[in-house]
Design a protein around this motif. Structure first.
Motif, PDB file in Angstrom:
ATOM      1  N   GLY A  86       0.822  -1.202   0.000  1.00 35.50           N
ATOM      2  CA  GLY A  86       0.000   0.000   0.000  1.00 35.50           C
ATOM      3  C   GLY A  86       0.854   1.248   0.000  1.00 35.50           C
ATOM      4  N   PRO A  87       0.224   2.418   0.121  1.00 32.43           N
ATOM      5  CA  PRO A  87       0.957   3.685   0.043  1.00 32.43           C
ATOM      6  C   PRO A  87       2.004   3.856   1.139  1.00 32.43           C
ATOM      7  CG  PRO A  87      -1.383   4.065   0.510  1.00 32.43           C
ATOM      8  CD  PRO A  87      -1.218   2.608   0.244  1.00 32.43           C
ATOM      9  N   VAL A  88       1.733   3.370   2.338  1.00 32.11           N
ATOM     10  CA  VAL A  88       2.707   3.535   3.427  1.00 32.11           C
ATOM     11  C   VAL A  88       3.955   2.700   3.152  1.00 32.11           C
ATOM     12  CG1 VAL A  88       3.125   3.172   5.885  1.00 32.11           C
ATOM     13  CG2 VAL A  88       0.942   4.120   5.120  1.00 32.11           C
ATOM     14  N   LEU A  89       3.777   1.466   2.729  1.00 25.76           N
ATOM     15  CA  LEU A  89       4.926   0.607   2.436  1.00 25.76           C
ATOM     16  C   LEU A  89       5.713   1.140   1.239  1.00 25.76           C
ATOM     17  CD1 LEU A  89       6.501  -1.875   3.260  1.00 25.76           C
ATOM     18  CD2 LEU A  89       5.002  -3.237   1.806  1.00 25.76           C
ATOM     19  N   ARG A  90       5.023   1.627   0.226  1.00 20.78           N
ATOM     20  CA  ARG A  90       5.734   2.212  -0.923  1.00 20.78           C
ATOM     21  C   ARG A  90       6.538   3.432  -0.500  1.00 20.78           C
ATOM     22  NH1 ARG A  90       0.936   0.687  -3.704  1.00 20.78           N
ATOM     23  NH2 ARG A  90       0.089   2.792  -3.485  1.00 20.78           N
ATOM     24  N   TRP A  91       5.971   4.274   0.364  1.00 20.46           N
ATOM     25  CA  TRP A  91       6.701   5.447   0.864  1.00 20.46           C
ATOM     26  C   TRP A  91       7.929   5.009   1.654  1.00 20.46           C
ATOM     27  CZ3 TRP A  91       8.129   6.936   5.744  1.00 20.46           C
ATOM     28  CH2 TRP A  91       8.719   8.197   5.833  1.00 20.46           C
ATOM     29  N   LEU A  92       7.760   4.021   2.534  1.00 21.53           N
ATOM     30  CA  LEU A  92       8.878   3.532   3.343  1.00 21.53           C
ATOM     31  C   LEU A  92       9.982   2.972   2.446  1.00 21.53           C
ATOM     32  CD1 LEU A  92      10.099   2.964   6.120  1.00 21.53           C
ATOM     33  CD2 LEU A  92       8.912   0.770   6.088  1.00 21.53           C
ATOM     34  N   ASN A  93       9.623   2.218   1.420  1.00 16.85           N
ATOM     35  CA  ASN A  93      10.627   1.672   0.502  1.00 16.85           C
ATOM     36  C   ASN A  93      11.368   2.781  -0.243  1.00 16.85           C
ATOM     37  OD1 ASN A  93      10.306  -0.997   1.171  1.00 16.85           O
ATOM     38  ND2 ASN A  93       8.987  -1.475  -0.566  1.00 16.85           N
ATOM     39  N   ARG A  94      10.651   3.821  -0.677  1.00 16.36           N
ATOM     40  CA  ARG A  94      11.323   4.951  -1.352  1.00 16.36           C
ATOM     41  C   ARG A  94      12.271   5.673  -0.392  1.00 16.36           C
ATOM     42  NH1 ARG A  94       6.188   5.667  -3.607  1.00 16.36           N
ATOM     43  NH2 ARG A  94       5.751   7.386  -2.191  1.00 16.36           N
ATOM     44  N   PHE A  95      11.805   5.901   0.847  1.00 14.74           N
ATOM     45  CA  PHE A  95      12.633   6.554   1.860  1.00 14.74           C
ATOM     46  C   PHE A  95      13.890   5.734   2.133  1.00 14.74           C
ATOM     47  CE2 PHE A  95      13.781   6.894   6.378  1.00 14.74           C
ATOM     48  CZ  PHE A  95      14.129   8.237   6.435  1.00 14.74           C
ATOM     49  N   ALA A  96      13.712   4.434   2.362  1.00 13.84           N
ATOM     50  CA  ALA A  96      14.859   3.558   2.628  1.00 13.84           C
ATOM     51  C   ALA A  96      15.802   3.541   1.430  1.00 13.84           C
ATOM     52  CB  ALA A  96      14.381   2.149   2.955  1.00 13.84           C
ATOM     53  N   GLY A  97      15.243   3.453   0.235  1.00 12.00           N
ATOM     54  CA  GLY A  97      16.060   3.422  -0.970  1.00 12.00           C
ATOM     55  C   GLY A  97      16.937   4.651  -1.115  1.00 12.00           C
ATOM     56  N   ARG A 111      12.108  -2.659 -11.305  1.00 10.30           N
ATOM     57  CA  ARG A 111      11.552  -2.644  -9.954  1.00 10.30           C
ATOM     58  C   ARG A 111      12.700  -2.489  -8.965  1.00 10.30           C
ATOM     59  NH1 ARG A 111       6.334  -1.863 -11.169  1.00 10.30           N
ATOM     60  NH2 ARG A 111       5.547  -3.486 -12.520  1.00 10.30           N
ATOM     61  N   ARG A 112      12.534  -1.588  -8.010  1.00 12.52           N
ATOM     62  CA  ARG A 112      13.573  -1.343  -7.001  1.00 12.52           C
ATOM     63  C   ARG A 112      13.044  -1.741  -5.630  1.00 12.52           C
ATOM     64  NH1 ARG A 112      13.690   2.365 -10.730  1.00 12.52           N
ATOM     65  NH2 ARG A 112      15.630   2.864 -11.774  1.00 12.52           N
ATOM     66  N   THR A 113      13.869  -2.499  -4.911  1.00 12.52           N
ATOM     67  CA  THR A 113      13.473  -2.996  -3.600  1.00 12.52           C
ATOM     68  C   THR A 113      14.662  -2.907  -2.649  1.00 12.52           C
ATOM     69  OG1 THR A 113      12.076  -4.628  -4.728  1.00 12.52           O
ATOM     70  CG2 THR A 113      12.466  -4.953  -2.380  1.00 12.52           C
ATOM     71  N   PRO A 114      14.501  -2.271  -1.480  1.00 11.55           N
ATOM     72  CA  PRO A 114      15.572  -2.331  -0.482  1.00 11.55           C
ATOM     73  C   PRO A 114      15.578  -3.711   0.171  1.00 11.55           C
ATOM     74  CG  PRO A 114      13.866  -0.704   0.127  1.00 11.55           C
ATOM     75  CD  PRO A 114      13.405  -1.400  -1.087  1.00 11.55           C
ATOM     76  N   VAL A 115      16.746  -4.315   0.258  1.00 12.34           N
ATOM     77  CA  VAL A 115      16.885  -5.627   0.902  1.00 12.34           C
ATOM     78  C   VAL A 115      18.142  -5.647   1.762  1.00 12.34           C
ATOM     79  CG1 VAL A 115      15.634  -6.920  -0.891  1.00 12.34           C
ATOM     80  CG2 VAL A 115      18.089  -6.653  -1.079  1.00 12.34           C
ATOM     81  N   GLY A 116      18.112  -6.460   2.802  1.00 12.58           N
ATOM     82  CA  GLY A 116      19.300  -6.657   3.622  1.00 12.58           C
ATOM     83  C   GLY A 116      20.292  -7.540   2.889  1.00 12.58           C
ATOM     84  N   TRP A 117      21.572  -7.339   3.179  1.00 14.11           N
ATOM     85  CA  TRP A 117      22.594  -8.163   2.541  1.00 14.11           C
ATOM     86  C   TRP A 117      23.661  -8.562   3.555  1.00 14.11           C
ATOM     87  CZ3 TRP A 117      27.800  -6.812   2.196  1.00 14.11           C
ATOM     88  CH2 TRP A 117      28.104  -5.485   2.456  1.00 14.11           C
ATOM     89  N   PHE A 118      24.387  -9.604   3.186  1.00 13.44           N
ATOM     90  CA  PHE A 118      25.478 -10.142   3.992  1.00 13.44           C
ATOM     91  C   PHE A 118      26.669 -10.350   3.075  1.00 13.44           C
ATOM     92  CE2 PHE A 118      21.431 -11.327   5.679  1.00 13.44           C
ATOM     93  CZ  PHE A 118      21.540 -11.041   7.021  1.00 13.44           C
ATOM     94  N   PRO A 119      27.888 -10.176   3.582  1.00 15.41           N
ATOM     95  CA  PRO A 119      29.061 -10.351   2.722  1.00 15.41           C
ATOM     96  C   PRO A 119      29.229 -11.810   2.316  1.00 15.41           C
ATOM     97  CG  PRO A 119      29.721  -9.936   4.999  1.00 15.41           C
ATOM     98  CD  PRO A 119      28.241  -9.791   4.944  1.00 15.41           C
TER      99      PRO A 119
END
Length: 153
Positions: free
Chosen positions: A18-29, A58-66
């Motif tokens: 929804g709009p809140v999750l999309r906003w959070l993803n843009r902010f995090a990105g 499509r752009r998605t913030p994700v956690g990563w590990f080395p």
């Protein structure tokens, strides 16, 4: 290596985009692209995939590990939901059309899903660094896919 993890039948509820999750993803990105900072208590990157049906980026913030040899490991956890995240299916359809962004740098990468002993070693590393992923695994009956992203030559 193949991208062959089927969806499960049980798991946590996956939030609607929804709009809140999309906003959070843009902010995090924006934060991740600019400073490469941790988000949600872990290292994060912006994953850019090509939609398997639409062909749209499509752009998605994700956690990563080395990973080994300067690679990045990401987990298609969807917080323990029964279904794999959409970006997993996009990677499976276009494993050579992926880009990541972090700390002001952009990298073209190739993706491969880890299996067997490679996955087991990576899973130990990931759950030691971020125990929340073990909890995500307990919530679902699908095996959470681990993807290695390596710089494209």
């Amino acid at each position: 290596m193949t991208f062959d993890t089927p969806d499960g039948t049980t798991g946590a509820r996956q939030p609607k985009a929804g709009p809140v999750l999309r906003w959070l993803n843009r902010f995090a990105g924006r934060r991740i692209r600019k400073a490469g900072t941790a988000f949600g208590g872990m290292n994060a990157l912006v994953l850019t995939t090509v939609g398997r049906r639409t062909g749209t980026e499509r752009r998605t913030p994700v956690g990563w590990f080395p990973g080994e040899d300067g690679s990045w490991l990401i987990v298609a956890s969807a917080a323990g939901a029964p279904r794999n995240p959409a970006w997993y299916h996009n990677i499976a359809a276009n494993p050579d059309k992926i880009r990541i962004e972090l700390a002001g740098e952009t990298h073209d990468v190739t993706a491969e899903q880890l299996h067997d002993e490679q996955r087991d070693r990576a899973w130990m590393q990931i759950t030691t660094a971020a125990p929340r992923f073990a909890e995500y695994q307990r919530k679902t009956d699908r095996q959470l896919p681990i993807i290695r992203l390596t710089p494209r030559q």
